[in-house]
Design an enzyme around this catalytic site. Structure first.
Site: not given
Length: 540
Positions: A64, A276, A372, A497, A499-500
């Site tokens: 991505s 993107d 986003n 937190p 995720g990626t």
């Protein structure tokens, strides 16, 4: 399953020593040179999943909006949705297994998930334009072949196109034809029908500049251009012929840095948008006469679509239940506008497309977008049937026309997943039909100034509740955030937190940009001190 063949092929795709990976919202993502074994094993898993659900499964090779050196892979379930959460666990086990345990883990998955080994398996594969993607998709094919699965390799496609193909295949063509031509034809036909209705076919209304992030979007849009009606005047920038994927461009860059991408010459008040790297996100923007940059993100896209759909539903005279689904990142002004002005219910869920998609399925019409720029609209089967029936049979002219517009909207929207190409056409159609300029769209409401930050800290000590809007651990952190928020007007802040990547993400908004920045910085210091910060403390 042939144990010898599995052993032989597995040895050709060895797992680097000491590497452990986790299947997350985005599947697996890391440096491309560490992914060969992952791809092989995801080929294996796709076959098992296909046998378990007796349907075609998709495997998409992409990372991505990550840098070009990275790559990744995610599985697509039968109706074009994300992989079922229980199988994310199997994916993680399979990828982290040592070579000699592979056979055992496959057998365990078959037992736990009631996989019938004698069923046929069918897998669709797609990939993005990264230099590493072709070789990695070959590793996926090796995995599929070892377990005797059938596959169709679509080669270079956008992520949403692969989701679309999988859905078409498993609905026996009800959703559409499982080919690229089928995708282009369905979308362009619906779009052409919609803009026929628009009176404002003024020249400049149709000009759009598109930053393709040097990714797959450019390739697919240029293939699709021949299908567009002649009024559509799009110009592609960052088309991948000169620069690196996602480098200083693309939807993520524009959203995070709140500035235009490189490689695109913007004149005042021109409508521009960015995809993107795998074309599943889109944001719009323009600069005004004073040179000030205006970002139109997923929240404003969801608002525009909601206004339009609500008007049509009212004209049609149907009491279909419509709602908008957001995450904690949605700008407070958008939530206020939707609830108070538009009177549309808004639901907040945890970050991650699967949570939004799942919630949106509860309504007749569920609009979901992440800030986003990733999002779509879901129509329930009942709502879709009703709309198509009224478009055909309704005697009242106004009601029938409204139903026809909605029917074309249903065909133009990719309901399987956020799709930059489809979303762009939806937005362009709405702006044309409502005769809106990009400035008028932007002026629907004013975003509260906000700031996103990342802190190098131990993300594992942070647990959240209330759709990630409040921190439960570490002790004292939420109290600290509450106290900081109280210092500013119209303020809110939350931490979660990532995720990626191994960081903690911080979001803050307030009445002025200075205050939003100050609040974000103060919260980042609190996180650094209470959640085991690494390196130097964050600087303002």
């Amino acid at each position: 399953m042939d144990p010898e063949a599995l052993k032989k092929y597995s040895a050709l795709h060895p797992k680097p020593a000491g590497l452990t990976l986790q299947y997350g919202t985005a599947g697996f993502r890391t440096r491309a040179d560490q992914l060969d074994h992952v791809m092989f094993r995801m080929g294996l898993l796709a076959v098992l999943r296909s046998k378990a659900v007796v349907a075609t499964i998709g495997v998409m090779v992409t990372a991505s909006h990550n840098p070009e050196e990275d790559n990744g892979v995610k599985l697509v379930d039968p109706l074009g949705e994300m992989l079922h959460p229980s199988w994310e666990e199997y994916a993680t086990q399979l990828v982290n297994a040592e070579e000699q345990e592979l056979q055992k883990i496959i057998t365990e998955i078959c037992q736990n998930a009631a996989v019938n080994q004698h069923k046929d398996a069918s897998v669709f594969i797609g990939r993005d334009t990264r230099p590493s993607s072709e070789k990695l998709s070959q590793a996926v094919i090796d995995g599929i072949s070892v377990l005797g699965g059938q596959y169709h390799d679509y080669g270079l496609v956008t992520t949403p196109q692969l989701h679309y193909m999988v859905c078409c295949q498993n609905t026996q063509g009800q959703y559409g034809k499982a080919t690229l031509e089928g995708y282009y034809e369905k979308l362009s036909k619906a779009f052409t029908e919609l803009i026929k209705q628009s009176s404002s076919s003024g020249e400049n209304q149709r000009h759009l500049k598109i930053d393709c992030a040097n990714g797959i979007g450019a390739l697919k849009l240029s293939e699709m251009e021949t299908y567009f009606p002649k009024e559509v005047l799009i110009r592609l920038y960052n088309d991948g012929t000169k620069e690196k994927l996602n480098h200083l461009c693309g939807a993520d860059f524009v959203k995070v840095h709140q500035k235009p991408p490189g490689g695109l010459d913007m004149k005042p008040n021109e409508r521009c948008c960015s995809f993107d790297g795998d074309a599943d996100r889109i944001v719009y923007y323009y600069t005004d006469a004073t040179g000030h940059f205006h970002l139109i993100d997923g929240d404003k896209i969801a608002t525009l679509i909601s206004i339009f759909l609500k008007e049509l539903l009212a004209k049609m005279g149907q009491t279909l239940q419509m709602a908008v689904v957001q995450t904690a990142y949605a700008n407070g002004s958008s939530t206020r506008y939707l609830e108070e002005k538009l009177k549309v219910p808004v639901h907040c869920v945890k970050t991650g497309v699967k949570h939004l998609h799942h919630k949106a399925q509860e309504f007749d019409v569920g609009v979901y977008f992440e800030a986003n720029g990733h999002g779509t609209v879901l129509f329930s089967k009942a709502a879709e049937t009703k709309i198509r029936q009224l478009a055909k049979e309704e005697k009242d002219d106004e009601k029938r026309e409204a139903a026809k517009v909605l029917e074309n909207m249903i065909d133009l929207i990719n309901q399987t997943v956020g799709d930059a190409v489809s979303d762009m056409l939806v937005i362009e159609a709405i702006l044309a039909l409502k005769g809106l300029t990009v400035q008028q769209w932007d002026a629907i409401y004013t975003d509260l100034p906000n700031r996103l930050l990342k802190v190098q800290a131990n993300r594992r000590v942070i647990a959240t509740t209330d759709a990630e809007r409040r921190a439960v651990t570490p002790p004292g952190l939420q109290e600290e955030i509450d106290a900081l928020v109280k210092k500013y007007k119209l303020a809110r802040a939350f931490v979660r937190p990532s995720g990626t990547e191994d960081v903690v993400r911080i979001y803050a908004e307030a009445d002025t940009q200075e205050n939003a920045d100050a609040l974000a910085h103060e919260v980042s210091l609190a996180v650094f001190h209470l959640a085991g910060g690494r390196g130097a403390p964050p600087q303002p």
